[in-house]
Each structure stands twice: as structure tokens, then as C-alpha cells.
Design a protein around this motif. Sequence first.
Motif, mmCIF file in Angstrom:
data_model
loop_
_atom_site.group_PDB
_atom_site.id
_atom_site.type_symbol
_atom_site.label_atom_id
_atom_site.label_comp_id
_atom_site.label_asym_id
_atom_site.label_seq_id
_atom_site.Cartn_x
_atom_site.Cartn_y
_atom_site.Cartn_z
ATOM 1 N N LEU A 93 0.883 -1.274 0.053
ATOM 2 C CA LEU A 93 0.016 0.138 -0.222
ATOM 3 C C LEU A 93 1.098 1.382 0.099
ATOM 4 O O LEU A 93 1.848 1.341 0.906
ATOM 5 N N VAL A 94 0.763 2.039 -1.001
ATOM 6 C CA VAL A 94 1.690 3.062 -1.123
ATOM 7 C C VAL A 94 0.746 4.417 -1.112
ATOM 8 O O VAL A 94 -0.408 4.535 -1.957
ATOM 9 N N GLY A 95 1.159 5.623 -0.645
ATOM 10 C CA GLY A 95 0.393 6.732 -0.842
ATOM 11 C C GLY A 95 -0.633 6.855 0.245
ATOM 12 O O GLY A 95 -0.834 6.180 1.087
ATOM 13 N N PRO A 96 -1.132 8.277 0.203
ATOM 14 C CA PRO A 96 -0.724 9.219 -0.653
ATOM 15 C C PRO A 96 0.429 10.005 -0.365
ATOM 16 O O PRO A 96 0.793 10.222 1.027
ATOM 17 N N VAL A 97 1.209 10.291 -1.248
ATOM 18 C CA VAL A 97 2.566 10.948 -0.755
ATOM 19 C C VAL A 97 3.133 11.823 -2.249
ATOM 20 O O VAL A 97 2.633 11.569 -3.196
ATOM 21 N N ARG A 98 3.965 12.981 -1.902
ATOM 22 C CA ARG A 98 4.484 13.412 -3.133
ATOM 23 C C ARG A 98 5.885 13.426 -3.091
ATOM 24 O O ARG A 98 6.489 13.474 -1.946
ATOM 25 N N ILE A 99 6.378 12.997 -4.146
ATOM 26 C CA ILE A 99 8.074 12.690 -4.218
ATOM 27 C C ILE A 99 8.654 13.794 -5.188
ATOM 28 O O ILE A 99 8.074 13.905 -6.282
ATOM 29 N N ALA A 100 9.653 14.423 -4.746
ATOM 30 C CA ALA A 100 10.202 15.468 -5.406
ATOM 31 C C ALA A 100 10.769 14.895 -6.817
ATOM 32 O O ALA A 100 11.433 13.673 -6.649
#
Length: 408
Positions: free
Chosen positions: A221-228
Motif C-alpha cells: 500500500l503506497v501513498g498518498p505521498v508526493r515525491i520530489a
Amino acid sequence: MSTAALFVDAPAFAHPERARWIEAFRRVRQETERRAAPLSPEDQVIQSMPDASPIKWHRAHTTWFFETFLVQPNRPDYATFDQRFAFLFNSYYVAAGPRHARPKRGLITRPSAAEVADYRAHVDAAVERLIADASASALPEILRILEIGLNHEEQHQELMLTDILHAFAQNPTAPAYDANWRPPRSGAKEGFAELPEGIHTVGHQNEGYCFDNEGPAHRVLVGPVRIARSLVTNGEWLAFIKDGGYANPMLWLSDGWTAVQNESWQAPGHWQDHDGEWRQFTLGGLRPLDPAAPVTHVSYYEADAFARWAGKHLPTEQEWEVAARGGQLADAFGIVWQWTRSSYSPYPGFVACDGALGEYNGKFMINQMVLRGSSLATPEGHSRVTYRNFFYPPARWQFTGLRLADYN
Ligand SMILES: [Fe+2]
């Protein structure tokens, strides 16, 4: 001309698969020699710290690997080049017998660099003969070990550059490995890539060669996330320094703060303060620091402290892989390895293979952190989206940098 060479060069060559593997073997072996070529025998003896190894040792150890795991088990008639080399050039394979102490590799002046070249030629001929002559039934297992050996040697090719850079950095005359060396161009992109919450498959999915630690593939399970999209730059790191980043214990993990004090860290590795002007020791010698270039030679502790200072985090390795698979990251490969916040652990269902080669990765799955991507020192063709590099948190002699993640 060796039997193998005759075999490969024959015009009516009937075994293209064997020829391809011999070619691949030669390419990798030659690349090691190409990287060693600018270095004198004296350069090749030095070991500047226990983590680093002499260039001569890398050349011999990669040869020992083929001799021990490929040639000797398959050729009872093979004449070992020198029985004493097994002790000198075994790295960490307990199942392969006793070995010389790692921190003392730099004390070995003999065999000479020239004798190591002879050792390489001796084993090269034996490997090529083995590929050419192996029975059809034995060939698949021989090629499986050969491919591990080639990937192993490519890993050492990267270490050759980082280890000689560290060694040359100890020299007040700042010698250049290659005076014409130029850093790779960064393709920096603005902003962050969004990863909405979802279940993704990570890990190797039969996409060609991989090390055992890259599998099994599994769902996460991934996110929610923001990656540069971009790597952190030297200019951003300068702002961290100017803001007292190395002097503020609130930014640091406890072990990291201890490392800052014990090692007197005030900047990334290979940075030098010349009367208030930062310079960077590179493979091309001492150069003015480029603020736009991605920062390199930072430890996990430093990467973590920088992220905290920036009000961000390091991504997990799973987040990194999902973003990279989606093509959302600039400079994912070929500039710096990127620290993740993931500890180096077995994937669900991981089982190391039997025998000495089972020691390759599995036994190191403790107290280290995962890095993703690849660096400017990584040989061509060695990078992939599932690759799991790993180092101890204080290590910073590799080309190691970071990109940030944000959970807001
Ligand atoms: Fe090795």
C-alpha cells in the motif's frame, strides 16, 4: 590463440548463445581493466579506510569469484593459479573458507599489480574454455553462476571509482583520476510527483537479471505521498549549512548527532572550505562547487537531517519504486544513489539460495538502509528500477544523495 578464441571466431559458429556470453564476459572484464588503467601500481595498493579496498584487490577478488564459484566446481582439471590467493582475495564468504582481514587489505604489496594481471588472464582463459566446452546439460547452471559473477564484478567496478576517489582525497596534492572527467548532466524538473493512495506491486517480476534481494515481487500500500522530481542540490545543501544544519541537534537522529560530533562533519564528504569558498574533490580533481549539481557523498544521517530541516521526509523504497516505474522521477539513475527511509530487510517470502552464494545479500539484512537508483560510477546496463543498494547509515564515500518526499 586459446581454444575459446578459436571457438568464438569460427565463421560457421554454431553456438551463438555461448559466443554471446563469452563476449559479455570479455566486455565486463575489460571494463574493470579500463577503470584501473589510469592508476599506477602504487595507486593500486592503497586502502584509505577499512570500508574501501585497494584497486588491485578489486581486480583480484572479482577474479577469485569466477575461479572459486565457476571454474573450480566445473573443471576438475583446472590448475589453480596460486593456492594462497583464496585466503587473500575471499571477501566475506565464510562457506568459502578463511580470509584475510578486510582492514588490512592495503598492507598487501604482493602479489604485484602485474601478477594480478596474470591471474586475471589465467582465469579469463579458463572461464572462456568452460563456456565453450561445457556440456549442454551443464551449461544452464554455468551460465547462471557466470551471470552472477558478471554482475558482481560490475558492482566492484563502481567501488573501484569511489575507493580511489577516497584514497586520492587523502593526498594534499589532490590528484585527478581523470583530468578530463565531467559530471553527468542533471535533468532536473520542478515540483513533486503525486502518488495517490493505492496498492502497487514492487520487486522484480522476471524482467531479466536481478539479485536475490530484489524479490519476491509483492503488493504494498503506497501513498498518498508526493515525491520530489529532482535530486537535492549543492545549493540547497549550502542553505542547510548556512542555517546551522550541522550545529543543531534538534535536526538529527541521536546516532546521527553522535556521528556529526565524532567525525566533525560540517559539510558533505569531499567538500573543502578554501577561505570561505567551497570546492569539491571529484574524479577530475579539485573543482569549484557547482550549486546546481545534485549533492553527493552524504550519509543517511545527513540526508535524514536535511529532510527534517526542509520540513519533508525521505521516501520509502516502495514509494521510490512506484514513482520511478511511472516515469515520474528526473535523474532516477546515473547521478547519485538516493537514500530511502527503508531499512534493508528481506521482502516477504525471501529465501537466500543454498551454499556460499547465499551469503551474497541475505546476511547483510540488518542495520543498513536501502538506496535506490544508481550513480555516475555505476557501469552501463547495471541499473534497474528494482535494484536495492544498501549501506550503513554513516557511510558517505559512495556517490550518495537524496530526493525529498512530502506527506502533506
Ligand atoms: Fe565481492
